[in-house]
Design an enzyme around this catalytic site. Structure first.
Site, short mmCIF file in Angstrom:
data_model
loop_
_atom_site.label_atom_id
_atom_site.label_comp_id
_atom_site.label_asym_id
_atom_site.label_seq_id
_atom_site.Cartn_x
_atom_site.Cartn_y
_atom_site.Cartn_z
N SER A 270 55.91 16.53 -5.31
CA SER A 270 55.88 15.16 -4.82
C SER A 270 54.45 14.81 -4.45
CB SER A 270 56.77 15.03 -3.58
OG SER A 270 56.55 13.80 -2.91
N TYR B 216 59.78 17.43 4.96
CA TYR B 216 59.81 17.30 3.51
C TYR B 216 58.42 17.54 2.92
CZ TYR B 216 60.69 15.40 -1.13
OH TYR B 216 60.81 15.24 -2.50
#
Length: 288
Positions: free
Chosen positions: A133, A146
């Site tokens: 990501s 995250y």
């Protein structure tokens, strides 16, 4: 049974990026096996589904062994399975919740990789693509856990690529930005919420809903996966989508203070300057 067709294994392929990736690879000529915790489901697919829970050693070993029995090899592994925590302060998630997200997003990736690599080594070739990501190189506030898992994926992937490239195996990270999937619908809510962060949580929820309305389609990521899988000289990192590419350039070349202010402004949190001014005002009030 052995086959001359390239065999791909894609985790978390029941929806979103995983499903789009499996479909794109199948269209390109790969024989694709997708995985989910529920295994095969109703509906026509261009690829087969296996039952695999990335948090279980036994489940991972069983699925990989089944694939080897069926095909005799694995040429491409796409580690995609994962989930997120809804926006919240870092202190609003318990240690148990932190362990849970790492168990899937990071240790799950390690489990599948460890099960597949011995077969790739025996083959003398293979490719591993880990879905990371932009938060793996540019963390956002109220997404600490995250972002931490995706930073771990970045470091693990780079180290692993060094280790395996002399054995004919290459490792790359795919770095998408906002992507239209059911991912946000499966967010785990912080389990130790504090009233201190209530307004910021509500603000981030609103901003992210607006951003997701114009986010990239999962096929954007799937196309980059195919590009990385078929590259003669693969790169370590591939951004997926225009926003991800811009953020990578900003992170690399822009002054840190400018990037910091930009991140906060984009989320409606105010600039670093405003935060510093507020802090000075509080200090002044306490001493007056």
């Amino acid at each position: 049974m052995k086959t001359n067709t390239s065999i791909a294994l894609v985790t978390g392929a029941s929806s979103g990026i995983g499903q789009a990736t499996a479909q794109r690879l199948a269209k390109a000529g790969y024989k694709v096996y997708g995985t989910s915790r529920r295994g095969a489901q109703e509906g026509q697919r261009s690829f087969q589904m296996l039952s695999l829970d990335v948090t279980s050693d036994e489940s991972v070993e069983a699925a990989v062994s089944q694939l080897i029995r069926l095909e005799g090899r694995i040429d491409l592994l796409v580690n995609n399975a994962g989930f997120g925590v809804a926006p919240g302060g870092a202190e609003e998630s318990s240690i148990e919740q932190a362990r849970a997200i790492f168990e899937t997003n990071f240790f799950g990736l390690i489990r599948v990789t460890r099960a597949v690599v011995p077969h790739m080594r025996r083959q003398g070739n293979g490719r591993i693509l880990n879905i990371g990501s932009v938060l793996g190189f540019l963390p956002m506030p109220y997404g600490a856990l995250y972002a931490a898992t995706k930073h771990a994926v970045e470091g693990y992937s780079e180290s692993l690529d060094h280790e395996l490239r002399t054995r004919g195996i290459r490792v790359s990270v795919i770095e998408p930005a906002y992507t239209k999937t059911q991912f946000d619908a499966n967010f785990m809510a912080p389990d130790s919420k504090l009233d201190e962060y209530r307004e910021d949580r509500a603000l981030l929820d609103k901003v992210l809903k607006e951003v997701m309305a114009t986010a990239d389609d999962p096929t954007v990521v799937a196309d980059v996966v195919l590009k990385a899988a078929s590259a003669v000289h693969p790169k370590l990192r591939y951004t997926a989508g225009k926003l991800a590419g811009r953020l990578r350039l900003l992170r690399r070349f822009a002054p840190a203070a400018l990037v910091d202010d930009g991140v906060r402004k984009s989320l409606g949190l105010g600039s670093r300057h405003n935060a510093d001014t507020h802090k000075l005002q509080q200090t002044s009030e306490k001493t007056s």
